[in-house]
Write an enzyme that holds these catalytic residues in place. Structure first.
Site, mmCIF file in Angstrom:
data_model
loop_
_atom_site.group_PDB
_atom_site.id
_atom_site.type_symbol
_atom_site.label_atom_id
_atom_site.label_comp_id
_atom_site.label_asym_id
_atom_site.label_seq_id
_atom_site.Cartn_x
_atom_site.Cartn_y
_atom_site.Cartn_z
ATOM 1 N N SER A 167 59.456 25.579 10.008
ATOM 2 C CA SER A 167 58.899 26.789 9.437
ATOM 3 C C SER A 167 58.329 26.608 8.028
ATOM 4 O O SER A 167 57.598 27.478 7.570
ATOM 5 C CB SER A 167 59.971 27.876 9.408
ATOM 6 O OG SER A 167 61.023 27.503 8.529
ATOM 7 N N SER B 238 63.046 22.534 9.812
ATOM 8 C CA SER B 238 61.968 23.249 9.119
ATOM 9 C C SER B 238 61.446 22.581 7.861
ATOM 10 O O SER B 238 60.399 22.967 7.354
ATOM 11 C CB SER B 238 62.416 24.675 8.774
ATOM 12 O OG SER B 238 62.369 25.482 9.925
ATOM 13 N N LYS C 249 59.056 27.872 -1.171
ATOM 14 C CA LYS C 249 58.951 28.568 0.117
ATOM 15 C C LYS C 249 59.322 30.035 -0.075
ATOM 16 O O LYS C 249 60.247 30.350 -0.837
ATOM 17 C CB LYS C 249 59.887 27.891 1.123
ATOM 18 C CG LYS C 249 59.755 28.405 2.561
ATOM 19 C CD LYS C 249 60.722 27.650 3.477
ATOM 20 C CE LYS C 249 60.590 28.072 4.931
ATOM 21 N NZ LYS C 249 61.527 27.345 5.808
#
Lengths: 484, 95
Positions: free
Chosen positions: A153, A177, A78
């Site tokens: 997210s 997330s 990420k």
């Protein structure tokens, strides 16, 4: 079977027996990125050259007999975890050109294990969002229905794993997330106990809630990644010095003797009928596997978790994001004066959701409102923690849906922040309490994936993996892949 | 809890966050709605409940003050928007 659809443990078998080299596997994944990325835009940066170099090194290690189960297996990280020499943007204009001078601890440890990094995953800006629509660069659609969101997210990493742009990924989870996008994309997402995995080098959003974890195609892979990222790191003062077990030892295919509870507050009003049906079937399956299930658990403070969370997280965020002033790194606006430069840097560098949370957090912490909002939220946090602790006196784990609905439409909630926040209602209490939560694929409603969330007391990761594994062995929902 | 325009402006100033007129109006409405929903916290009896700052109990974390290799000046300045003579260049603080 396409190589890019392999799990870590499958890939490892082929690498170990030398049927496939890491360079071949990495090329297959890079080719998949080239063909799928046009549709899914899951990656902010593709790191092809580095991946091929790391794959060659991995092949050398394998030939020399010095390797781990992760050696040579392509992964996406990420884009809020620092990668030395590779830009780390948090999907924000503010950090669009930021190139970290160091690796996050998790990246460093994965490199030691033989990491092949193929790219950096798209996300909601600074990890603030539940749909990936708040990325400053691209909207990543859900591969099961391109008109819907992948969750957030960690939407980019989730989609990357689901479509084979990576064999596995690392995500971060502040209020859901990792788990919510995992549920929305039919993969496994694991948020470990707060303090279990080092946050050093993870760009800070809400420091008392953030935690890094694996996003994988199955539960065995989740255990494998945990073996390499869990552990004490003196560079993170909230890292906990607690023994790290071999998580793969917890992959036992039955649930005999386990006591499970189903908190009724998680079957909320507004919950989609199809999701509830999937959950009831899934929980019945857990009973069949040998667990005793209490369907009538009550956690009455759950309804206050959303408000407490959305006061605590923005308050911590406003403090953490004060560092973006255009002086040391990041976007910088020249401006008329020092104050003008700072205000304009932040106005032009941050997107709408980040600004909203900075304002909300600043308000909650400002003179006259601190007691009523921030302090009150922290006290409610204590009550929520206690409630979980009490429940775990009686149950080995709690079972809930990961989200109250299937993936929603792109554009549906982006202008209504409160509705967007409500999509985290099942996941954010877990960060408030700091406990671990595992989301596993549990079936489909209206053709879209539904995730089951398994919760336990602090450092009960092994119990959660065992439950997820036993369930997965019986149902194999996660083996279904979207057609892209 | 209805936020006034003046309040939003004041908060934005505290956070040193520039906002356009349009942003200010939009955030005022959205945040008023959010805060109104958060009034629900008032129903919770928290007398005698201590606040939680971190989910794990933390004592002061200290370490030996030992010298170790650090970043070079050029590594740290590599991301600087403006630099001069090996330093970050900033606007005049006093005018």
């Amino acid at each position: 079977m396409n190589l890019y659809n392999l799990t870590i443990h499958q890939a490892h078998q082929l690498l170990k027996s030398k049927e496939v080299s890491s360079v071949e596997l990495t090329k297959a994944v890079l080719k998949r990125i080239a063909e799928a990325e046009e549709k899914v835009r899951a990656l902010v940066t593709v790191t092809e050259e580095i991946a091929l170099l790391q794959a060659e090194q991995a092949d050398q290690r394998i030939r020399a007999g010095d390797f781990t189960p992760l050696t040579g297996v392509p992964a996406v990280i990420k884009d809020n975890m620092c990668t030395k020499g590779i830009r780390t943007t948090c999907s924000s204009r503010m950090l669009e050109n930021f190139v970290p001078p160091y690796d996050a601890t998790v990246v460093e440890w994965l490199k030691d294990a033989g990491l092949v990094m193929v790219g950096k995953g798209n996300m909601d800006e600074f990890a603030m969002g539940s749909s990936n629509e708040h990325s400053a660069f691209a909207i990543t659609p859900n591969p099961w229905d391109l008109s819907r969101v992948p969750g957030g997210s960690s939407g980019g990493p989730a989609v990357g794993v689901a479509v084979g742009e990576a064999i596995y990924a690392l995500g971060s989870d502040t209020g859901g997330s990792i788990r919510q996008p995992a549920g929305f994309c039919n993969i496994v997402g694991f948020k470990p106990t707060y303090g279990r995995v080092s946050r050093y080098g993870l760009v800070a959003f809400a420091s008392s809630l953030d935690q890094i974890g694996p996003m994988t195609k199955d539960v065995a892979d989740s255990a494998l990644v945990m073996n390499f990222i869990a552990g004490y790191d003196p560079r993170d003062s909230t890292s906990v010095n607690y023994p790290v077990p071999d998580y793969t030892k917890s992959l036992i295919p039955d649930l005999n003797g386990l006591r499970l509870g189903v908190p009724k507050e998680y079957f909320v009003e507004g919950m989609q009928e199809g999701v509830e049906e999937v959950m009831r079937t899934a929980i019945a399956k857990l009973e069949e596997l040998g667990a005793t299930v209490d369907w009538e658990v009550s956690l009455p403070h759950t309804e206050y978790a959303l408000a407490a969370y959305y006061l605590i997280a923005p308050s911590e965020a406003m403090a953490n994001l004060a560092r973006y002033d255009g002086v040391k790194y990041g976007f910088s606006y020249e401006g008329e004066s020092m104050w003008d430069a700072m205000e304009r840097t932040r106005q032009l560098g941050f997107g709408p959701e980040v600004k909203r949370r900075i304002i909300l957090g600043t308000y909650a912490l400002s003179a006259g409102y601190y007691d009523a909002y921030y302090l009150k939220a922290q006290k409610v946090r204590t009550l929520i923690r206690r409630e979980f602790a009490d429940a775990f006196e009686r149950y080995d784990a709690l079972i809930t849906p990961t989200s109250p609905t299937v993936p929603f439409k792109i554009g549906e909630k982006v202008d209504d922040p409160l509705q967007m926040y409500l999509s985290d209602v099942c996941t954010l209490p877990i960060n408030i309490a700091g406990i671990p939560g595992l989301s596993v694929p549990a079936g489909f409603a209206d053709g879209l994936p539904v995730g089951m969330q398994i919760l336990g007391k602090p450092f009960s990761e092994e119990t959660l993996l065992r439950i997820g594994f036993a369930y997965e062995q019986q149902t194999r929902w996660g083996e279904r892949r979207p057609e892209i | 809890m209805k936020l006034s325009r003046e309040e939003v402006k004041h908060i934005a100033l505290l956070a040193r966050l520039g906002l356009s007129e349009e942003e200010m109006e939009r955030f005022r409405g959205q945040l008023s709605n959010i805060l109104e929903n958060f009034e629900v916290l008032k129903q919770v009896d928290t007398s005698d409940v201590p606040p939680t700052a971190y989910p794990i109990s933390l004592e002061n974390v200290v370490r030996e003050d030992e010298a170790a290799p650090s970043f070079t000046q050029s590594e740290i300045l590599a991301n600087a928007p403006r630099q001069e003579e090996g330093c970050f260049r900033v606007r005049a603080v006093l005018e």
